[in-house]
Design a protein around this motif. Structure first.
Motif, PDB file in Angstrom:
ATOM      1  N   ALA A 174      15.128  -4.029 -10.581  1.00 37.01           N
ATOM      2  CA  ALA A 174      13.979  -3.648 -11.409  1.00 37.01           C
ATOM      3  C   ALA A 174      14.160  -2.227 -11.887  1.00 37.01           C
ATOM      4  O   ALA A 174      14.454  -1.331 -11.096  1.00 37.01           O
ATOM      5  N   ILE A 175      13.990  -2.036 -13.183  1.00 35.60           N
ATOM      6  CA  ILE A 175      14.150  -0.693 -13.728  1.00 35.60           C
ATOM      7  C   ILE A 175      13.100  -0.451 -14.809  1.00 35.60           C
ATOM      8  O   ILE A 175      12.801  -1.329 -15.623  1.00 35.60           O
ATOM      9  N   ARG A 176      12.482   0.739 -14.748  1.00 35.43           N
ATOM     10  CA  ARG A 176      11.425   1.074 -15.707  1.00 35.43           C
ATOM     11  C   ARG A 176      12.042   1.389 -17.071  1.00 35.43           C
ATOM     12  O   ARG A 176      13.109   2.036 -17.140  1.00 35.43           O
ATOM     13  N   PRO A 177      11.398   1.000 -18.139  1.00 38.51           N
ATOM     14  CA  PRO A 177      11.951   1.230 -19.490  1.00 38.51           C
ATOM     15  C   PRO A 177      12.268   2.696 -19.764  1.00 38.51           C
ATOM     16  O   PRO A 177      13.235   2.993 -20.460  1.00 38.51           O
ATOM     17  N   GLU A 178      11.457   3.606 -19.211  1.00 40.40           N
ATOM     18  CA  GLU A 178      11.709   5.018 -19.539  1.00 40.40           C
ATOM     19  C   GLU A 178      12.966   5.546 -18.835  1.00 40.40           C
ATOM     20  O   GLU A 178      13.444   6.638 -19.141  1.00 40.40           O
ATOM     21  N   LYS A 179      13.524   4.766 -17.902  1.00 40.45           N
ATOM     22  CA  LYS A 179      14.754   5.188 -17.246  1.00 40.45           C
ATOM     23  C   LYS A 179      15.976   4.569 -17.913  1.00 40.45           C
ATOM     24  O   LYS A 179      17.100   4.743 -17.466  1.00 40.45           O
ATOM     25  N   VAL A 207       0.861  -1.177   0.000  1.00 39.46           N
ATOM     26  CA  VAL A 207       0.000   0.000   0.000  1.00 39.46           C
ATOM     27  C   VAL A 207       0.891   1.218   0.000  1.00 39.46           C
ATOM     28  O   VAL A 207       1.769   1.336   0.852  1.00 39.46           O
ATOM     29  N   ALA A 208       0.698   2.103  -0.951  1.00 35.88           N
ATOM     30  CA  ALA A 208       1.516   3.314  -0.970  1.00 35.88           C
ATOM     31  C   ALA A 208       0.870   4.347  -1.874  1.00 35.88           C
ATOM     32  O   ALA A 208      -0.090   4.043  -2.586  1.00 35.88           O
ATOM     33  N   THR A 209       1.382   5.537  -1.844  1.00 33.75           N
ATOM     34  CA  THR A 209       0.896   6.562  -2.757  1.00 33.75           C
ATOM     35  C   THR A 209       1.243   6.132  -4.182  1.00 33.75           C
ATOM     36  O   THR A 209       2.167   5.350  -4.388  1.00 33.75           O
ATOM     37  N   PRO A 210       0.494   6.640  -5.167  1.00 32.78           N
ATOM     38  CA  PRO A 210       0.750   6.210  -6.544  1.00 32.78           C
ATOM     39  C   PRO A 210       2.211   6.359  -6.955  1.00 32.78           C
ATOM     40  O   PRO A 210       2.780   5.448  -7.549  1.00 32.78           O
ATOM     41  N   ASP A 211       2.838   7.500  -6.624  1.00 28.46           N
ATOM     42  CA  ASP A 211       4.229   7.663  -7.071  1.00 28.46           C
ATOM     43  C   ASP A 211       5.161   6.716  -6.336  1.00 28.46           C
ATOM     44  O   ASP A 211       6.075   6.156  -6.922  1.00 28.46           O
ATOM     45  N   ALA A 212       4.898   6.490  -5.059  1.00 33.02           N
ATOM     46  CA  ALA A 212       5.764   5.581  -4.313  1.00 33.02           C
ATOM     47  C   ALA A 212       5.633   4.160  -4.832  1.00 33.02           C
ATOM     48  O   ALA A 212       6.612   3.420  -4.938  1.00 33.02           O
ATOM     49  N   ILE A 213       4.405   3.782  -5.169  1.00 35.98           N
ATOM     50  CA  ILE A 213       4.222   2.402  -5.629  1.00 35.98           C
ATOM     51  C   ILE A 213       4.849   2.213  -7.003  1.00 35.98           C
ATOM     52  O   ILE A 213       5.321   1.138  -7.349  1.00 35.98           O
ATOM     53  N   TYR A 214       4.923   3.288  -7.762  1.00 33.78           N
ATOM     54  CA  TYR A 214       5.547   3.204  -9.082  1.00 33.78           C
ATOM     55  C   TYR A 214       7.062   3.251  -8.969  1.00 33.78           C
ATOM     56  O   TYR A 214       7.771   2.458  -9.577  1.00 33.78           O
ATOM     57  N   GLU A 215       7.550   4.184  -8.159  1.00 40.13           N
ATOM     58  CA  GLU A 215       9.002   4.392  -8.079  1.00 40.13           C
ATOM     59  C   GLU A 215       9.667   3.420  -7.117  1.00 40.13           C
ATOM     60  O   GLU A 215      10.828   3.087  -7.280  1.00 40.13           O
ATOM     61  N   VAL A 230       4.739  -6.361  -7.475  1.00 41.85           N
ATOM     62  CA  VAL A 230       4.149  -5.022  -7.588  1.00 41.85           C
ATOM     63  C   VAL A 230       4.779  -4.268  -8.754  1.00 41.85           C
ATOM     64  O   VAL A 230       4.086  -3.634  -9.557  1.00 41.85           O
ATOM     65  N   ALA A 231       6.102  -4.378  -8.874  1.00 44.68           N
ATOM     66  CA  ALA A 231       6.796  -3.680  -9.961  1.00 44.68           C
ATOM     67  C   ALA A 231       6.238  -4.124 -11.304  1.00 44.68           C
ATOM     68  O   ALA A 231       6.009  -3.323 -12.202  1.00 44.68           O
ATOM     69  N   ASP A 232       6.006  -5.419 -11.419  1.00 45.29           N
ATOM     70  CA  ASP A 232       5.527  -5.981 -12.660  1.00 45.29           C
ATOM     71  C   ASP A 232       4.067  -5.630 -12.901  1.00 45.29           C
ATOM     72  O   ASP A 232       3.634  -5.433 -14.027  1.00 45.29           O
ATOM     73  N   PHE A 233       3.290  -5.565 -11.805  1.00 41.02           N
ATOM     74  CA  PHE A 233       1.854  -5.315 -11.953  1.00 41.02           C
ATOM     75  C   PHE A 233       1.575  -3.879 -12.351  1.00 41.02           C
ATOM     76  O   PHE A 233       0.687  -3.601 -13.145  1.00 41.02           O
ATOM     77  N   ILE A 234       2.354  -2.954 -11.774  1.00 36.98           N
ATOM     78  CA  ILE A 234       2.137  -1.547 -12.084  1.00 36.98           C
ATOM     79  C   ILE A 234       3.131  -1.128 -13.156  1.00 36.98           C
ATOM     80  O   ILE A 234       4.322  -1.011 -12.890  1.00 36.98           O
TER      81      ILE A 234
END
Ligand SMILES: Nc1ncnc2c1ncn2[C@@H]1O[C@H](COP(=O)(O)OP(=O)(O)OP(=O)(O)O)[C@@H](O)[C@H]1O
Ligand SMILES: [Mg+2]
Lengths: 374, 271
Positions: free
Chosen positions: A294-299, A230-238, A245-249
């Motif tokens: 885990a690293i987001r593609p846009e990074k 459970v976290a704020t949207p930005d925290a759960i994303y970052e 969770v990383a994979d789901f969001i």
């Protein structure tokens, strides 16, 4: 996203939660739908439940609404134990996924239905219904029956009906699922607006992570009857707490390796003959512990020449997905790993320099990714 | 293939002739001038006029209508309640047994139903009359009502009731304000069905009727044993008319309701 004054009652120990799930378990026969769940939800929150189909989101809502009782544990609202309180005695309204509008009543009567069950006098009811009709822009349809209006209008009727009694708590089960993207976005903003005006606490179930990110004060990611994070949207994303969770969001690259601490950086040995990935984390990893980077593609940046970056990996473009505003490159490393890199398309298509089979470098900084232990 | 080949037309004619020829003959002869049932002597409505003078028939008709109204109303209330509980109660042990037991009287020979009711009424010392016929008819008509109503309830969207509860209704209010108005067409056609069943029942009525109250079918049956009179033909024609109107309106109501439901569902699906 700049928020005005920070709204974070969950960080404030002096706040008492509006809703408390205390070790709640719900079984259907042998099947465990909700598994020992403990969670606080605060007043004026916009709490989004996100998770794969069948993970127990609706069950959680139905327990809040009083349509199911927990097999074990306790749910309280405003400090009051709700286990024995029937749905009609709760200051909670639910907007059903199927809308559940009464087909034999007009839109007006649908919205007035809940108010007529109170001791409110007729003029007050009229005023309140008019207010709701205005809020949801349905004035013109008041006299029609539910089957005489469009799906989007019906959805707004359901919303108006559940809002009419000004409940302390409003439960929305996939409220916008049936709408097209444009109408959905409009309604999302409408919902946030209503929430701002009325101060109601919202719990919303959605399959659409973008929706959860847009409207929610906090997002709960569920799996198999448990809340994983459970976290704020930005925290759960970052800062997801697990690869699940990383994979789901959103989209993510996940690389498994062994962690070694070197100074304030952590080195991840992830493949024979490849340089370690350098990352940073506040988590404690023991020497050689298995971890997931885990690293987001846009990074992840992509370039034809070797860049000067803490992490740079050499590979070949396998695939390019052109999505209009952005492009995603699938880069295959010699180890067989596929790394997704995303770039904004600020230049016209014809002038892009990278194409299939090109040798390229993918690179990222040492703070761009997160290190996860599960 | 031609839709109206000679074979199809013949089959259709034979089938319908088999079904309706006897009734048509009866209706035609009810307008016969002659007292002899088998000899046509010109058109007349005099037997209808005579029927209106016949005290015994009129009394029986009045009893029949009273019985039909009361028993079908009672059967509708009880049958709807039974259907509601069986559809709503979900899975409980013995559920299949209970629903089986509700439907069993549908296939039970009427003679047995009648006999067992007779024994019951004698056993508890109830004098046979209008009341006993009403009770007996309620018993068997209730199953039909419950079949009609439960088939509607099965497709009833449960979340409508939950929404009513959610908005502050007590369970009874939810039933009265939401469920009942929506299933009303099924309830009404159940009532009409029960009404017509009661109207033309002979077997159970003859077990449970007493000397103080005789229903029309009993009266006709006993009169016919003394010879068929054109008066009986006239009476039967009237009954055929009433039953036909009842059955047709029951099926029209349920058809219209299901059409409307379909429309609503399609509209909902489009949304
Ligand atoms: N009444 C019930 N009886 C038996 N099992 C049930 C019942 N209600 C829900 N379940 C089961 O509990 C699990 C959770 O169901 P729930 O409806 O909460 O899922 P969900 O997260 O809302 O899924 P979706 O996103 O598909 O709506 C599912 O596996 C479902 O099959
Ligand atoms: Mg659900």
């Amino acid at each position: 996203m700049a928020q005005q004054p920070v709204f974070a009652p969950w960080d404030d120990p002096t706040q008492t939660p509006l809703i408390t799930f205390q070790n709640v378990t719900k079984r259907f026969g042998d099947f465990v739908a909700i598994d020992d769940l403990t969670q606080h939800i605060y007043e004026r929150e916009f709490f989004a439940l996100l998770g794969p189909s069948g993970c127990g989101k609706t069950t959680m809502m139905r327990m809040l609404g009083g349509f199911e009782t927990p097999s074990e544990g306790k749910i309280s609202i405003s400090g009051r134990d709700m286990n024995k309180v029937p749905p009609n005695k709760r200051a909670v309204n639910m907007m059903f996924q199927s809308y559940a509008l009464f087909p034999h009543l007009s839109i007006y009567e649908n919205i007035a239905f809940g108010l007529r069950r109170t001791d409110m006098d007729k003029d007050a009811i009229d005023a309140r219904v008019a207010e709701m009709l205005k809020l949801t822009r349905l004035e013109k349809f008041a006299r029609r029956k539910p089957h005489q209006i469009s799906g989007g209008q019906r959805q707004r009727v359901a919303l108006a009906r559940s809002l009419a009694k000004a409940p302390k708590l409003l439960l929305l089960d996939e409220p916008l699922g049936a709408l097209d993207k444009k109408l959905r976005q409009d309604t999302q903003f409408e919902l946030m607006d209503i929430q701002e005006k009325t101060g109601t606490t919202f719990v919303i179930v959605t399959h659409d992570q973008e929706e959860a990110m847009t409207v929610a004060s906090r997002v709960a990611v569920m799996d198999e009857g448990r809340i994983i994070q459970v976290a704020t949207p930005d925290a759960i994303y970052e800062a997801p707490n697990s690869t699940y969770v990383a994979d789901f969001i959103g989209d993510v690259n996940i690389i498994e390796g062994k962690a070694t601490r070197k100074g304030d950086k952590t080195h991840i040995a992830w493949a024979e003959g490849q340089p370690d990935i350098i990352g940073s984390t506040t988590r404690d990893f023991s020497e050689g512990q298995t971890c997931h980077f885990a690293i987001r593609p846009e990074k992840v940046a992509i370039s034809p020449d070797k860049p000067d970056a803490p992490n740079a990996l050499h590979g070949k473009i396998l695939d390019i997905a052109y999505l209009g505003n952005i492009s995603t490159y699938h880069v295959e490393l010699p180890t067989g790993h596929i790394i997704k890199a995303q770039t904004a398309n600020t230049r016209r298509l014809a002038r892009r320099s990278l194409t299939w089979e090109d040798d390229v470098w993918v690179s990222f900084t040492d703070t761009a990714g997160v290190l996860l232990d599960r | 293939m031609k839709r109206f080949s000679w074979f199809n037309i013949t089959a259709l004619t034979l089938g319908f002739a088999f079904l309706y020829l006897p009734m048509i003959i009866l209706v035609i002869y009810s307008f016969n001038e002659s007292k002899l049932v088998t000899v046509w002597a010109g058109f007349s409505t005099k037997w209808y006029a005579e029927l209106m003078q016949n005290e015994a028939f009129l009394n029986a008709a009045w009893v029949t209508i009273k019985v039909a109204v009361f028993s079908s109303t009672l059967a509708t209330v009880l049958g709807t309640m039974a259907a509601y509980v069986l559809v709503r109660a979900g899975r409980f042990s013995g559920r299949t047994l209970f629903s089986g037991m509700i439907y069993a009287p549908l296939v039970m020979p009427e003679v047995i139903t009648g006999l067992s009711l007779l024994l019951l009424f004698i056993g508890i010392g109830l004098d046979r009359g209008v009341l006993t016929i009403v009770l007996a008819h309620t018993t068997f008509a209730m199953c039909y009502v419950s079949v009609v109503v439960s088939s509607r309830l099965v497709s009833f969207d449960r979340s409508l009731e939950e929404a009513a509860l959610d908005l502050g209704c007590s369970p009874w209010q939810a039933f009265r304000l939401v469920t009942l108005p929506i299933i009303a067409p099924a309830v009404i056609s159940g009532w009409l069905l029960a009404f017509t069943l009661s109207l033309d029942d002979l077997v159970i009525a003859s077990f449970t009727a007493g000397p103080s109250a005789t229903t029309l079918p009993i009266k006709i049956f006993s009169a016919v044993r003394l010879g068929v009179s054109p008066e009986i033909n006239a009476l039967s024609t009237i009954m055929i008319a009433i039953v036909t109107v009842g059955v047709i309106s029951a099926s029209l109501i349920s058809k219209q309701a299901s059409l409307k439901q379909q429309r609503d569902e399609q509209a909902a699906a489009r949304g």
